[in-house]
Design an enzyme around this catalytic site. Structure first.
Site, PDB file in Angstrom:
ATOM      1  CB  SER A  52       7.428  -0.253  69.602  1.00 28.08           C
ATOM      2  OG  SER A  52       7.254   1.094  69.209  1.00 28.08           O
ATOM      3  CD  GLU A  53       3.868   4.991  72.813  1.00 30.03           C
ATOM      4  OE1 GLU A  53       3.131   5.938  72.541  1.00 30.03           O
ATOM      5  OE2 GLU A  53       4.588   4.947  73.824  1.00 30.03           O
TER       6      GLU A  53
END
Length: 217
Positions: A52-53
């Site tokens: 997840s960024e």
């Protein structure tokens, strides 16, 4: 196209199909929107590391009745669980992973996809409407393969799969495969290749609601 005899795929069914096509051993990113549903179909029996960024590697779906940790979320601010061996890191390091070719797959939503794999997913091109590209451009150019989950048509019935995108582009030639509520299609040098279709749908009906020529596997 009439929906009377066509069973459109639910978003959950589409997510399950994407999860099935992600091989074990992969490092993947799930974009905000429809793609986050894929996590629900990647149980601990799957050897897939989800990135997840916002700085997480090793997400998993929450178990039944598992308490929610408000500080443990994905980029869409939805609660997630963490696999054994997961890691947390700075936002800049997260984007370095995305841009540096370290992700095997990115699953993204889209407004439009062209027959050459161009992706438009950050702006409807409407004046006065706030837009934000987020990490979509980084994922489009950095991931080894990009899969898209989207509705086959707009609410008005306009095709989203086109010969050329008409909306502002996120990336050129980025998309490898598209999952819609009507079909799964590969992007090939010869254009869209239909791998499978929703139950009750004919090739002629699918072509009629697609804005680019189709070939059928």
């Amino acid at each position: 196209m009439s929906d009377i005899q066509v069973q459109r795929r639910s978003r959950g069914a589409m997510a399950a199909m994407v999860a099935r096509d992600i091989p074990d051993g992969s490092f993947i990113n799930l974009g905000i929107g429809m793609p986050v549903l894929v996590l629900d179909h990647l149980g601990l029996d799957r050897k897939v590391m989800v990135h997840s960024e916002n700085g997480v590697l090793g997400m998993r779906p929450l178990g039944q009745d598992e308490p929610v940790d408000p500080e443990m979320t994905n980029a869409a601010k939805l609660p997630v669980g963490i696999r054994p061996g997961a890691s947390f890191f700075h936002h800049a390091d997260s984007f370095a992973m995305m841009r540096g070719g370290h992700l095997d797959y990115a699953v993204l939503g889209a407004y439009q996809v062209s027959a050459t794999g161009d992706l438009a997913n950050w702006s409807l091109g409407e004046p006065g409407v706030a837009t934000a590209v987020g990490g979509a451009m980084d994922l489009a150019v950095g991931a080894k393969q990009v899969f898209v989950m989207m509705e086959h048509q707009t609410r008005e019935g306009t095709p989203r799969l086109l010969e050329r995108c008409t909306l502002p582009l996120t990336g050129l030639g980025a998309v490898r495969r598209v999952y819609t509520d009507l079909a799964t299609l590969d992007v090939t040098p010869q254009g869209f290749l239909v791998r499978d279709m929703a139950e009750g749908l004919t090739p002629e009906a699918l072509q009629s609601c697609t804005g680019a020529p189709l070939r059928f596997a």
